[in-house]
Design an enzyme around this catalytic site. Structure first.
Site, PDB file in Angstrom:
ATOM      1  N   CYS A  96       0.788  -1.252   0.079  1.00  0.00           N
ATOM      2  CA  CYS A  96       0.036   0.093   0.067  1.00  0.00           C
ATOM      3  C   CYS A  96       0.797   1.374  -0.074  1.00  0.00           C
ATOM      4  CB  CYS A  96      -0.896   0.034   1.145  1.00  0.00           C
ATOM      5  SG  CYS A  96      -0.129  -0.604   2.960  1.00  0.00           S
TER       6      CYS A  96
ATOM      7  N   HIS B 221      -0.634   6.787   5.724  1.00  0.00           N
ATOM      8  CA  HIS B 221       0.479   5.956   5.579  1.00  0.00           C
ATOM      9  C   HIS B 221       1.817   6.309   4.928  1.00  0.00           C
ATOM     10  CE1 HIS B 221       1.049   1.096   5.774  1.00  0.00           C
ATOM     11  NE2 HIS B 221       1.965   1.669   6.582  1.00  0.00           N
TER      12      HIS B 221
END
Length: 553
Positions: free
Chosen positions: A120, A205
């Site tokens: 990701c 993130h």
């Protein structure tokens, strides 16, 4: 990140290493330690109402005269076969996804759209920077305190024939410092310079310190996913599915909480199931900004683990017998409904015609959820560079510019979304660095012929890949394996031609080496490399002759 959380993470890492060396039943004890440290963090407060900023275009332009609004919707771990648009769909196509499908049907489907990485965070770095993340050291996915240590101490799970490889010489870098450097010019920064109001909702993130948070990287407002539960585990309206065969799942259930924060403030509980909550807030952002150009980055967590669905969505899918598949399908149902609500809000506010909506996933579906059809017909999963890991839905809708039902077959990449959004806003790309993305709208309208890229590359330590003129090289070292595929005749990577076409193998190896020579060293080390079975999901045992790769993180 707070000092107490930094302290707790450091203590957790130390205790896990002690457990790793010394104690029987170490997995059970480690999970208890993870849960204990999670509870030592500052408590999550009650829900907070968010008063989204409002404003007007002071030039007096109408929505049609203003530069287009831009909405980027990113799913997390969405499998190629999760959508009904291509004739597939989760649970045998019995859970339709009409709203996500409509973005492609009413705009353009880039049939060979690629994620920037098989996991990701590096994909998000490419989306936000318009460049290969490896140009600035963003090669590996940041992992929260203790996660890698937990993976390292866990005995090889039953059915897995190949061990983890630990990087004994790696010096751990604090999780909060693993991120996109402030020297990168994010798409939010670029659009804000063009007068856009910029909003982030959901997963980030890309770092938690040193100016790496969304509000420090060009977003005027940020509703951040502070942890990863969709609802509290014991909530009366939630249905959970735990995968006992998956160490990642075990860690997430022990470590995660139900929490959000706004513009760097204290953690609070979202107001309802996470996917629905993000959707509601996205609709409010559209309402608040209907009178000025805005950029909305809606980064859903769904359908990433932990698998949690609302009881209402779960009960609506009683025809699905497998509990795990039913929970997952219910999550897809919620995600699709949310996309529909965002599209409805644009139409209701007269913004539909002149809004560029982009939809993709950060990588392919994960093999560790134990659903073998999630990426069908492609081989591989998240955490591989086979097509199942990086060939993702890649849609765009802009009624003012793109004709419905358009298809573009040339390979395109996540960093192209940056260039496409910039061009739509009339923003020039930064000229002080190598930019890798290409504006895709001219290819969708037919005003430009040819292909956006002659070659594309991927790198995550042990796993690397090159796609050149329809030929794809997959590398895994260890175990020192090369696969070569002619995607024009073999799009599902079934026939390895590395022995039959040594000329092509050498050509692609040389291209990959030249690409790597132009990239930076990783900004933080890989702590371990893990084996991933290419053709079997995690719920099924390995066999000695199975093909596998190693993935560094």
């Amino acid at each position: 990140m707070s000092r107490s959380l930094k302290w707790a993470g450091g203590i957790l890492a130390f205790l896990l290493l002690v457990v790793m060396v010394a104690i029987p039943y170490r997995v059970e004890i480690a999970l208890a330690l993870v849960g204990f440290v999670s509870k030592q963090r500052a408590p999550v407060g009650p829900n907070q109402d968010i008063a989204w900023s409002t404003g007007a275009d002071m030039s007096g332009r109408t929505p049609e005269q203003r530069p287009p609004n831009i909405v980027l919707i990113l799913a997390d771990d969405l499998g190629w076969n999760d959508l009904t648009f291509g004739g597939g769909g989760v649970a045998g196509g019995s859970v339709p996804t009409p709203h996500i499908d409509s973005i492609a049907a009413e705009g353009v489907n880039f049939t060979n759209g690629y994620a920037a990485n098989g996991t990701c965070a590096p994909s998000r770095a490419a989306l936000m920077s318009g460049r290969y993340g490896t140009r600035f050291g963003f090669e590996f996915t940041p992992a929260p305190p203790g996660m890698m240590q937990f993976g390292a101490l866990r005995p090889t799970p039953a059915g897995v024939l190949r061990p983890l490889i630990i990087n004994e010489d790696a010096e751990a870098v604090p999780y909060e410092s693993m991120g996109m450097p402030t020297s990168e010019i994010t798409i939010a920064e670029l659009l804000r310079e063009r007068g856009y109001h910029t909003v982030h909702i959901g997963k980030w993130h890309l770092g938690r310190s040193k100016g790496m948070l969304p509000e420090d990287q060009g977003f005027d407002e940020s509703l951040l996913m502070s942890s990863g539960l969709y609802l509290p585990e014991d909530h009366p309206d939630v249905v959970n599915s735990k995968q006992d065969f998956d160490p990642i799942d075990q860690f997430l259930w022990a470590a995660m909480r139900f929490a959000a924060s706004f513009n760097g403030g204290a953690d609070f509980q979202p107001d309802g199931y996470l996917t629905g909550y993000y959707t509601e807030q996205a609709v409010e952002v559209i309402e608040a900004n209907k009178d000025r150009p805005f950029f909305l980055y809606l980064a859903h967590w769904a359908p990433h683990t932990p698998l949690q669905a609302t009881r209402e969505d779960y009960e609506a899918l009683s025809h699905i017998e497998n509990h795990r598949e039913r929970v997952y399908a219910a999550m897809i149902r919620s995600l699709d409904r949310g996309v529909g609500e965002v599209l409805d809000a644009l139409e209701r506010n007269g913004l539909d015609e002149n809004t560029l909506v982009l939809f993709t996933s950060d990588n392919g579906g994960a093999g560790y959820i134990g659903l073998p059809e999630v990426n069908r017909p492609f081989r591989g999963w998240k955490i591989t560079l086979f097509e199942g890991g990086i060939h993702v839905p890649f849609f765009a809708r802009w009624p003012a510019r793109i004709a419905p039902g358009t298809e573009v077959d040339a390979p395109v990449h996540h960093f192209d979304m940056y260039a496409t959004m910039a061009a739509a806003a009339g923003a020039a790309l930064p000229d002080d660095r190598e930019m890798d993305g290409v504006d895709l709208v001219p290819f969708a309208t037919g005003s430009v012929s040819g292909v956006p890229h002659d070659a594309l590359f991927w790198r995550s330590g042990a796993s690397q890949s090159a796609l050149v003129d329809g030929w794809k090289l997959n590398v895994s070292d260890p175990p020192g394996r090369r696969w070569l595929f002619d995607l024009a005749s073999d799009p599902n990577e079934q026939h390895d031609l590395s022995q039959e076409r040594p000329d092509k193998l050498s050509e692609l190896e040389a291209a990959l080496a030249a690409h790597n020579a132009a990239q930076s060293d990783p900004a933080w080390p890989s702590l371990l490399s893990m084996p991933v079975n290419i053709d079997k999901d995690r719920s099924r045992p390995d066999a000695p002759d199975d093909e596998y790769i190693y993935w560094s993180n």
